[in-house]
Design a protein around this motif. Structure first.
Motif, short mmCIF file in Angstrom:
data_model
loop_
_atom_site.label_atom_id
_atom_site.label_comp_id
_atom_site.label_asym_id
_atom_site.label_seq_id
_atom_site.Cartn_x
_atom_site.Cartn_y
_atom_site.Cartn_z
N ALA A 40 12.48 6.76 33.71
CA ALA A 40 13.53 6.89 34.71
C ALA A 40 14.31 8.18 34.46
CB ALA A 40 14.46 5.69 34.65
N GLY A 41 15.25 8.47 35.35
CA GLY A 41 16.04 9.69 35.22
C GLY A 41 16.81 9.77 33.92
N ASP A 42 17.16 8.63 33.34
CA ASP A 42 17.90 8.63 32.07
C ASP A 42 16.97 8.69 30.86
OD1 ASP A 42 16.74 6.12 32.14
OD2 ASP A 42 18.63 5.01 32.18
N GLY A 43 15.66 8.84 31.11
CA GLY A 43 14.71 8.96 30.02
C GLY A 43 14.18 7.65 29.49
N LEU A 44 14.65 6.53 30.00
CA LEU A 44 14.18 5.23 29.53
C LEU A 44 12.90 4.83 30.26
CD1 LEU A 44 17.54 3.24 29.26
CD2 LEU A 44 16.21 4.30 27.41
#
Length: 294
Positions: A40-44
């Motif tokens: 995802a955009g948050d890197g998760l």
């Protein structure tokens, strides 16, 4: 991510970091092309998919995990495309693609059905609980018990029994011997002391392979494989191997013993496990499709 996905479906994580590591170092799996991780955009991570070709890549297993339908759809297409590529690379006109799915995973079952997969077999996870000491069974008459597979000759024998016992079973593809050795030695939950062979008149006729797959998550022993050659079934060899594993697990302080069984194969395996006190705890289905590679 996988633990959260599984917990939402079946109430347990059903896996460890070592399990994931074992998959990506398995012989025949190319991390550069056979695995897909979506962030995802948050890197998760929000999705993970794999394609694993067996044998000459005429059979390819795919797996997809994501709680986001759009991500699951994308991963499914990527793994199918990779499966086709594997078939083309080996010159096949068509391949068999299969996938194992929890019975409770309705969204993934629907995705498979939408892509013309059909449920072809059922797997039951069986368990017996150990609440105290378990008696060690007497060795069957005229049977020699060989523990461990520490030399090349014993390992060849063990591998040959597996191939002879499972030949023709849905989804089984025999590995080349050196690849089989490499696979076991790369598995964090296994060591060669966990193989037991039974011999009659100097011939190896049955095998049990245990591992530590469920020690971390459920404090349970695990029987990864149990096989008896056809002509030696009905002599109590499988029951002996099961009951001895139960006794060893109980002595080691394990809460129980777990194994997975294909309930649609030709041998009456489910009845065997029920007869020694095991009970089903989790159901999965094997889905498959014949897929043209072009």
């Amino acid at each position: 991510m996988l633990a959260a996905y599984n917990t939402a479906l079946i109430g347990i994580a059903d896996g460890t970091v070592d399990d994931v590591a074992d998959r990506i170092v398995e012989p025949g799996f190319d991390r550069r092309s056979d695995g897909f991780l979506v962030l995802a955009g948050d890197g998760l991570p929000v999705g993970y998919g794999t394609a694993f070709g067996r044998g000459d890549r005429q059979v390819v297993g795919i797996q997809v995990w994501s709680q986001k339908p759009t991500v699951a759809d994308w991963l499914f297409e990527q793994t199918l495309q990779r499966a086709r590529e594997m078939g083309r690379e080996r010159g096949h006109a068509e391949i068999t693609v299969d996938s194992d799915v929890y019975r409770a995973d309705e969204s993934l079952r629907a995705l498979l059905a939408d892509h013309d997969f059909t449920a072809s077999t059922t797997y039951q996870r069986m368990r017996i609980d150990h609440t105290g000491p378990v008696a060690t069974p007497e060795e069957p008459a005229d049977v020699v018990v060989r523990r461990g597979a520490f030399d090349d000759a014993t390992r060849w024998t063990a591998h040959e029994i597996i191939i002879d016992s499972f030949r023709g079973q849905l989804g089984f593809v025999a590995r080349p011997h050196e690849e089989w050795i490499e696979y076991l030695e790369a598995t964090a939950s296994f060591d060669w002391s966990q193989i037991t062979l039974l011999e009659i008149d100097g011939r190896a006729v049955a095998i049990r392979i245990c591992n530590n797959e469920f020690v971390e998550t459920e404090n349970c022993g695990s029987i990864g494989m149990l096989a008896v050659l056809d002509e030696f079934r009905g002599r109590g060899l499988a029951k002996f191997l099961l009951r001895e594993a139960f006794a060893r697990d109980a002595a080691d302080g394990r809460a129980g013993t777990i194994l997975n069984v294909d309930t649609d194969n030709s041998a009456p395996a489910l009845g065997l496990y029920l007869s020694v006190g095991m009970n089903p705890t989790l159901v999965s289905d094997g889905w498959c499709r014949i897929l043209p590679v072009n």
